[in-house]
Design a protein around this motif. Structure first.
Motif, PDB file in Angstrom:
ATOM      1  N   UNK A 225       0.916  -1.295  -0.025  1.00 56.44           N
ATOM      2  CA  UNK A 225      -0.062   0.032   0.080  1.00 56.44           C
ATOM      3  C   UNK A 225       1.002   1.243   0.051  1.00 56.44           C
ATOM      4  N   UNK A 226       2.042   1.272   0.785  1.00 52.09           N
ATOM      5  CA  UNK A 226       3.053   2.360   0.886  1.00 52.09           C
ATOM      6  C   UNK A 226       3.687   2.686  -0.428  1.00 52.09           C
ATOM      7  N   UNK A 227       3.724   1.621  -1.340  1.00 48.56           N
ATOM      8  CA  UNK A 227       4.239   1.859  -2.739  1.00 48.56           C
ATOM      9  C   UNK A 227       5.717   1.402  -2.436  1.00 48.56           C
ATOM     10  N   UNK A 228       6.039   0.776  -1.433  1.00 51.93           N
ATOM     11  CA  UNK A 228       7.662   0.473  -1.014  1.00 51.93           C
ATOM     12  C   UNK A 228       7.899  -0.904  -1.844  1.00 51.93           C
TER      13      UNK A 228
ATOM     14  N   UNK B 278      -7.366   6.821  -3.633  1.00 53.14           N
ATOM     15  CA  UNK B 278      -8.006   7.964  -4.003  1.00 53.14           C
ATOM     16  C   UNK B 278      -8.364   7.933  -5.496  1.00 53.14           C
ATOM     17  N   UNK B 279      -8.624   6.701  -5.831  1.00 50.06           N
ATOM     18  CA  UNK B 279      -9.008   6.705  -7.299  1.00 50.06           C
ATOM     19  C   UNK B 279      -7.821   6.523  -8.581  1.00 50.06           C
ATOM     20  N   UNK B 280      -6.466   6.541  -7.887  1.00 46.81           N
ATOM     21  CA  UNK B 280      -5.472   6.210  -8.714  1.00 46.81           C
ATOM     22  C   UNK B 280      -4.687   5.071  -8.109  1.00 46.81           C
ATOM     23  N   UNK B 281      -4.311   4.231  -9.485  1.00 44.20           N
ATOM     24  CA  UNK B 281      -3.552   3.020  -8.906  1.00 44.20           C
ATOM     25  C   UNK B 281      -2.406   3.514  -8.495  1.00 44.20           C
ATOM     26  N   UNK B 282      -1.778   3.120  -7.394  1.00 46.71           N
ATOM     27  CA  UNK B 282      -0.444   3.688  -6.703  1.00 46.71           C
ATOM     28  C   UNK B 282       0.855   2.973  -7.686  1.00 46.71           C
ATOM     29  N   UNK B 283       1.829   3.972  -7.755  1.00 48.29           N
ATOM     30  CA  UNK B 283       3.000   3.428  -8.399  1.00 48.29           C
ATOM     31  C   UNK B 283       3.829   4.330  -7.898  1.00 48.29           C
ATOM     32  N   UNK B 284       4.729   3.928  -6.929  1.00 54.06           N
ATOM     33  CA  UNK B 284       5.660   4.619  -6.113  1.00 54.06           C
ATOM     34  C   UNK B 284       4.834   5.081  -4.934  1.00 54.06           C
ATOM     35  N   UNK B 285       5.502   6.123  -3.911  1.00 52.64           N
ATOM     36  CA  UNK B 285       4.992   6.162  -2.641  1.00 52.64           C
ATOM     37  C   UNK B 285       4.047   7.322  -2.740  1.00 52.64           C
ATOM     38  N   UNK B 286       2.783   7.229  -2.406  1.00 54.75           N
ATOM     39  CA  UNK B 286       1.617   8.197  -2.361  1.00 54.75           C
ATOM     40  C   UNK B 286       2.052   9.524  -1.485  1.00 54.75           C
ATOM     41  N   UNK B 287       1.723  10.641  -1.851  1.00 52.74           N
ATOM     42  CA  UNK B 287       2.290  11.811  -1.043  1.00 52.74           C
ATOM     43  C   UNK B 287       1.432  11.703   0.324  1.00 52.74           C
ATOM     44  N   UNK B 288       0.243  11.573   0.246  1.00 53.80           N
ATOM     45  CA  UNK B 288      -0.496  11.822   1.710  1.00 53.80           C
ATOM     46  C   UNK B 288      -0.417  10.585   2.701  1.00 53.80           C
TER      47      UNK B 288
END
Ligand code: ADP
Ligand code: MG
Lengths: 284, 262
Positions: free
Chosen positions: B51-54, B65-75
């Motif tokens: 989930x953390x993109x690690x 938030x509606x976008x597939x994560x790729x890398x570490x999310x900002x918030x």
């Protein structure tokens, strides 16, 4: 929040700390005494042998003082000759070592953080590192003029390797979780370099700088022996040629003392800068 | 924008040929506090790392938030399970907490004040000038919680965050998490091995199983608000829920595949 905490920081018990301090003091005293005994033995042996090439310390020390440390108090007792000899030597030494440090750390960071670059240049590095720096003096002599440039270049080339290789190693072995923490908390770019990567590599970088400092002193002397005409190394050579044996030995002793002094100052700086490192390891 | 903060679909992750998570799916509405329990080694930490993109999962996707994560999310902030290694030993406790605030802007003094405030909230007022290695394990763990809270993420991932603190502090920290969750509307995923804790803090308890790792059960927790360490834990619903979760976790510890084969 009120904390009725039962946790206690892991401090070394006072008894153990006291014993460690006592042992430290004892070994300090032992070190001083060993030095005194050695000087006494040196004095006795050289007097017994009575060879003009091996003057006793009691002849060397006055020569040392007369040459360099009998100046006016306002000049910290330094003589004209002291300024003429020490000035160029120290300038070359610290200029060379400083440049090597900057080049080594900057290059090491670049090479260490870029896999492609590291892969490309590593064999070259190991080849260059294996070239004994004094053998470059003839080449550098042809390339640069005799004098400061050549001397500084010799020192830089000779001592950049420990810093460079240690920095590469250091920036590569940053704890993975610390890097992940930086990623999660948006610590990137220059901030990450300054606050995460460089501090983590600092123990290795310092080790490299310390080795380099020792090499730098040696190379400083060697480069001055090659007809520099000034500096402590040149003084030793000239004194030998003029058959001023106590003056020659004075230079040798001075270099030994300087080497120890630099090492000591460096160790103090290192201890301060890396206090977190020693302590974090001790508490693990 | 979807009302789910987090949507996990068919998430699969293998380390080599060891499949840790298999086709797991989970939805987390915005502002929910989800407790995740499961036997050790079932992939709880791996899930949080995905989930953390690690960690890039070997299959499936995580949508934040509606976008597939790729890398570490900002918030997003993480309280790592290995808290002591995730603190930087060359920085003071306060600077450890303040460093991530750089990207939020603000003056140095403001960042320091925010760090001190977060440290106070975890009961570490006055420890700011110390170094992490001068603190006990439990205190280090609280520093890492303070760092995540000061960051004010919209999604907070906590991996067994209270494992090393004493019982009293643990209760205080549980209440702190409940308060932050309520006051700031943070979405929180909290991994714990303490079943009572999972029920006490959670809006929902997700039980993970092992071999292959995936969701075994999801239990909504309907306990009267505000929760309180003494009355909530004595509530009949609490008692029956914790028993249920306990049974599920014990069942989840037995690999399902083996059971099927027998
Ligand atoms: N980096 C890794 N490489 C290989 N195997 C790993 C790695 N991280 C975790 N594992 C394995 O994956 C499984 C799940 O680990 P983890 O997600 O940490 O479980 P949990 O947090 O539920 O205890 C364990 O069997 C563990 O040994
Ligand atoms: Mg784990």
């Amino acid at each position: 929040m009120s904390t009725a905490t039962v946790e206690r920081p892991p401090a070394a018990e006072p008894a153990r700390r006291g014993r460690r301090r006592l042992l430290g003091a004892l070994s300090g005293i032992a070190q001083v005494w060993l030095l005194v005994l050695l000087v006494i033995a040196w004095e006795l042996v050289t007097r017994a042998v009575d060879d003009e090439f091996f003057p006793p310390p009691s002849a060397i020390l006055p020569a040392l003082r007369d040459m360099w440390f009998s100046g006016p108090a306002g000049d910290l007792f330094l003589t004209e000759k002291a300024r003429a000899d020490f000035g160029p030597s120290f300038r070359n030494l610290f200029l060379g070592w400083g440049l090597a440090g900057v080049i080594g750390v900057a290059g090491g960071v670049l090479i260490g953080r870029s896999r492609a670059l590291g892969h490309l240049v590593e064999p070259v590095l190991h080849f260059l590192r294996s070239v004994p720096p004094p053998t470059l003096i003839p080449f550098l002599l042809a390339l640069l003029d005799l004098g400061t440039q050549m001397q500084v270049a010799t020192i830089v080339f000779g001592v950049v390797w420990p810093v460079l290789l240690n920095t590469i190693d250091g920036v590569r072995s940053v704890d993975r979780l610390q890097l992940e923490t930086a990623r999660v908390f948006g610590i990137t770019g220059w901030l990450r370099m300054r606050r995460v990567i460089l501090p983590s590599a600092a123990p290795k970088i310092f080790a490299g700088l310390r080795v380099s400092l020792g090499f730098a002193l040696i190379l400083m002397v060697i480069s001055e022996l090659v007809g520099a005409g000034q500096g402590i190394g040149a003084h030793i050579l000239l004194a030998q040629q003029a058959f001023e044996i106590p003056q020659m030995w004075g230079g040798i002793v001075l270099l030994g003392v300087l080497g120890c002094l630099f090492n000591l100052v460096f160790a103090l700086v290192e201890r301060r800068a890396l206090a977190w490192h020693d302590n974090a390891r001790r508490n693990d | 924008m979807s009302e789910n903060m987090l949507e996990i679909d068919g998430l699969t992750h293998s380390y080599g040929d060891h499949t840790v998570l298999e086709k797991m799916s989970l939805r987390v509405p915005r502002g929910e506090l989800v407790s995740i329990v499961g036997p050790s080694g079932c992939g709880k930490s791996t899930l949080l790392r995905c989930i953390a993109g690690l960690v890039r999962p070997t299959g499936g996707r995580v949508v934040l938030d509606g976008t597939a994560i790729d890398g570490v999310p900002d918030e997003l902030a993480v309280v790592f399970q290995d808290y002591s290694r995730s603190l930087l030993p060359w920085l003071t406790v306060r600077d450890n907490v303040a460093l991530p605030l750089r990207r939020r802007g603000g003056s140095r003094a403001e960042r320091r004040a925010a760090a001190e405030e977060a440290l106070t909230s975890v009961g570490l007022d006055g420890a700011g000038r110390k170094y992490p290695w001068q603190l006990s394990g439990g205190m280090q763990q609280r520093v890492s919680i303070a760092r995540a809270l000061a960051y004010r993420p919209s999604l907070l991932l906590m991996d067994e965050p209270f494992g090393s603190v004493d019982a009293q502090t643990r209760e205080d920290l549980e209440d702190l998490v409940l308060r932050v969750h309520r006051d700031e509307g943070m979405t929180i995923l909290l991994v714990t091995h303490d079943i009572d804790e999972s029920v006490y803090v959670g809006d929902r308890v997700v039980v993970l199983g092992r071999d292959p790792g995936g969701v075994r059960a999801e239990l909504p927790v309907h306990l009267p608000a505000p929760r309180d360490q003494t009355t909530t834990r004595a509530h009949p619903d609490f008692v029956s829920l914790r028993t249920e979760v306990s049974t599920l976790v014990r069942g989840a510890a037995a690999p399902t595949k083996t059971v099927v084969h027998e």
